[in-house]
Design an enzyme around this catalytic site. Sequence first.
Site, short mmCIF file in Angstrom:
data_model
loop_
_atom_site.label_atom_id
_atom_site.label_comp_id
_atom_site.label_asym_id
_atom_site.label_seq_id
_atom_site.Cartn_x
_atom_site.Cartn_y
_atom_site.Cartn_z
N LYS A 182 0.99 -1.46 -0.26
CA LYS A 182 -0.25 0.30 -0.08
C LYS A 182 0.70 1.52 0.18
O LYS A 182 1.61 1.14 0.25
CB LYS A 182 -1.49 -0.13 1.18
N TYR A 221 13.27 32.79 5.37
CA TYR A 221 11.86 32.50 4.94
C TYR A 221 11.89 33.06 6.12
O TYR A 221 12.36 32.46 7.59
CB TYR A 221 11.03 32.34 4.94
C1 LIG Z 1 0.03 -1.75 6.89
C2 LIG Z 1 -0.92 -3.30 7.49
C3 LIG Z 1 -0.26 -3.41 8.30
C4 LIG Z 1 1.85 -3.94 7.99
O1 LIG Z 1 1.81 -3.48 9.18
P1 LIG Z 1 3.74 -2.82 9.63
O2 LIG Z 1 3.67 -2.30 10.69
O3 LIG Z 1 3.82 -2.72 8.51
O4 LIG Z 1 4.01 -4.52 9.15
C5 LIG Z 1 -0.49 -5.48 8.65
N1 LIG Z 1 -2.33 -5.47 8.44
C6 LIG Z 1 -2.36 -4.33 8.00
C7 LIG Z 1 -4.42 -4.67 8.45
C8 LIG Z 1 -1.87 -3.20 7.90
O5 LIG Z 1 -3.14 -2.03 7.15
#
Ligand SMILES: *Cc1c(COP(=O)(O)O)cnc(C)c1O
Length: 832
Positions: free
Chosen positions: A492, A727
Site C-alpha cells: 500500500k 523565510y
Molecule cells: C499496513 C498493515 C500491515 C503491515 O504493518 P507493518 O507494521 O508495516 O508491518 C498489516 N496489516 C494491516 C491490516 C495493515 O494495514
Amino acid sequence: MTATIFQNTQIDTNAAYLLTDSRQLVFPQQTIFFAINGARHDGHQFVAELYKKGVRQFVIEQKSLDNKLLATIESFENARIWSVDSSLKALQNVAKRHRAQFDIPVIGITGSNGKTIVKEWLGQLLSADYRTVKSPKSYNSQIGVPLSVWQMNDTHTLGIFEAGISQIHEMKALQEIIQPSIGIFTNIGSAHDEGFRSRKQKVTEKLRLFTQCNQLIYRADYTDIDEEINLILKSVNPKCELISWGSSENCLIQAEWHQDTEQTYVVLKSAVETYDNQLFAVPFTDEASVENCIHCLILLLTLGIPSAEIRQRIGRLRPISMRLELKEGINNCYLIDDTYNNDLVGLTIALNFLSQQEQRTQKVAILSDLLQTGQKEDELYTQINTLLHEKGVQKLIAIGEAFKRNAQFIKVEAQYFTTTNDFLAKLSTHSFRDSLVLIKGARPFQFERIVHRLQQKVHGTVLEINLDALTHNLNFYRNRVGNDTRIMVMVKAFAYGSGSAEVAQLLQFHRVDYLAVAYTDEGVQLRQNGIELPIMVMNPSPSTFEKLIEYQLEPEIYSHKILDEWLSFQYSGPTTEEEVKDEMQEVPIHIKLDTGMHRLGFTEVDLPLLIHKLQQFPTLKVASVFSHLAGADEAIHNEFTRSQYERFVSGASLLEQALGYQPLRHILNSAGIVRFPDYKLDMVRLGIGLYGVEVNRLEQRALQQIGTFKTVVSQVKHLPAGETIGYSRNGILEKASSIATIAIGYADGFDRRFSKGVGKVLINGALCPVVGNVCMDMTMVDATGVTVQEGDEVIIFGNDLPIVQLADQIGTISYELLTGISERVKRVFYKE
Ligand SMILES: *Cc1c(COP(=O)(O)O)cnc(C)c1O
C-alpha cells in the site's frame, strides 16, 4: 524408454549447462538440473515443470524421493536421473572434476570486502596477456563457485574466481573446486562475524582457500590475517610463497603512498627486486580503492608484467559499479542499466531481470559484442539468439564487429552498428517509446553514454532502492516464519514510498503468496504492470466493485454495510443462477475482524448475523479471515495483544464452522512476526520490515536499509556573522558561515519540522544542520568547515544516516517519512 535412475553414482553428464534455479532455464536439452533443498525453496518442486519444458537430466536427493516424486520421475521418458545424498555436493563434485581438466594459473580471491572489484580489475588489467575466465558478478557462494568454474574451457589461459563464506567449514569445498594456484586475501572486516566464534576463526577458515597455492598476496597491516598466516598456513602449506605488503618493515613489500585531489602515488620498496623501487599513480583517493589497486599491482608484478605497462593500464582503471539499475527513461521507457561488462553469464542474469519486469510489453536489448568468451563465434551467437528469444526480447540493437559478422545467427529483429558512436549518431529522441530497454555492454564500448542519452533527466533528488536489500529483508522474515506460513506483503501507499510496481515485480519473482493494497486503484495499477499475484484491497469502496472484478482484486469485507453492497452488486449484474455462481467463485473475499484495534472490522456482536449471511450465500468464497494488532511492538501491550489473538482465534473458528472449510487466518504484522512468533497461523502480513525498519528495534541489525534518499548542492555561499537565512529570517548566523542550498524541500518529502537545526544532512561525510526554515523545493544547511561545492551529493537518509534517527528527531515514525516522499522524486532501483 522410461527414465534411467542412477543411485549414488558419479554424474557423467553431457550437459553444457548446470541449472539450480528453475527460473533461469534457457537451453532445456543441454541442461542438467540439480534439485537443491534450500532454506526457502525446494528444487524438487520444479522437477516436473522442467521436464515439461524439455529438461532430461536431473539430480535429486534420496531423502526427497517420496512416492509422489517417484511416480513423477517414473513417468518421464528418455530422462536420466541421479539420486544422491546431497545435490549440492554432487554439483560441487561435477565442478571439481571439470576444474581438474585444466592446467592453467588460477587466481583465488577471498576477504571481507573488495573481492568482486579486485576480480574485475584484474580481468581488465590482464586482458592483453590472457584469455580470462572469471566469476560472473559476485558468484562466490557454495552454489555460485561451481557455476563459475563450470565456464572454464580449453581456450582460457587464466582463471580468476572469488570465494565468499558465511560460516565455518564452507571454504574447504570452495578450495577444492577453484584449486587456486595464486591467492589474494583482500582484507578482514565484520561481515558474517555471526557465523564464526571469533575473528581469528573466520580468518583461519578463509585461509583454507590457499592450502594448495604457490603464492599468496595479502596486506599484513591486518594483524589477524598476518598472524594466522604465520601460525597456520605456513605449516599447512610450507611451499607457499608469502607476498605480504604493508607499512611494516617485516613485510616483503613496504608500501607507502601520498595523494593529491585526484590521484594516489604509491611507492613500493622491497628486498626482492621485482617489487623494489616501483612508483605508480593510481586514479583513486579513497582508502578501499587504493588497497584494491595495490593488490592488483602486486599481482601483475608477480606475473612478470613490465612496470611501464602496469603504469599505463592502472591509469585507465575506473570505479566499478556492478550495479544493475532500473530507472525511468525518456518517452515512457524503463531502462535497465548494466553497462559494466558483457559476458554470457552476466548477459543471462540481465536478461532474466528483463524478463521478470512486466511494466512494458515491448522489450529491447542494446548489446555490445561479448569479449573474451573463448567460445567459437557461431556457437556463441547462436546461444545469444536463443537467450534473446527465450527472454522475450523483441528488438535488438547490436553494437560491434563481431555482432555484425554473426548477424546470420540472430533471428530477432535487429539493427547493427559498428561502434557506439555510430549508434549515438543515429539515435534520436523518438527512437524508443513505451519500452523496456536493457543496455548492456563491455567496458570498452562505453555504454554509459547511451544511458546518459536515454535516461530521463533527474532533477537532483532521487530515492535509490536497493533490490538486493529488499530481497535480504524478505528472506529474513521468511526464515522467521518458516515454510508452513504464507506471506502477504503490504505494498500500500506506493509500497511505503518505495515504488509499488517495481517492488511488486520483485516480490512476484520471489513467489510471495499475496499482496495487499489500501485502495482499488493501487491494485489496478499493479495489474496493469503485469502483477499476477493475488491482491487484497483493504478499503474497497462500492463504486469500485466493477473494477475489482475486472482486475481480479479481492476485497476486504469489514462491515455488514459493505458485505451487503458486495452481495447486491454480485446479484444485480448476472441474471441466471449459473452466472451468479461463476462470478462469485471468481473473486474471493477477506473478512476482517475487529479484535481491539477499532479501525475496520466486524466486532463480536456482528458475528451471528455475519454467520447467517455466509450460510445464506454458500458460493461466496472466503479466502481469509484476519485481524490487526494495535500494539504488537510494545511490551506494555503484551497482555492486550494476547487477548486480541484469543478473540481472533475464537471468532475465526466460529466462521470456519459456519463455512465448513478453513480460510487462511492471519493477524501478525512485521512487529508481530518478531515478537509473537507463536501467533503466525496460516499467513503473516509483512509491511515496514520489508522496507528495512524493525520497529521493535530488536532485530534492526539483521535488516538492511533499502533506501537512500539523496539530492545535490545547488549553491554555496560564505556569509558573515549577523546575516539571516531564508523565510522569516529564521536562521541567524552567529558567526561567519558557509551555507549550502540543497535541492530538496517539503514538497519532496523533506518535512518542515526539520527546520532550524532539527534536521541534519550528510555532505561529503559531514553532518550539516538545517539553517532557518525548510522551503518548498529547497533547504539551506550549514556547511561551515566542510569541503563542499555545487553539484556535490547530499544524503538525506541512507546507510550512514538511518531513517529511524530522522524520524526520532521530529517525533514521528519511519512509516510517515517513507510514505511522505513525493512522487515527483525519481526512484532508481538497483541490484548489486
Ligand atoms: C499496513 C498493515 C500491515 C503491515 O504493518 P507493518 O507494521 O508495516 O508491518 C498489516 N496489516 C494491516 C491490516 C495493515 O494495514
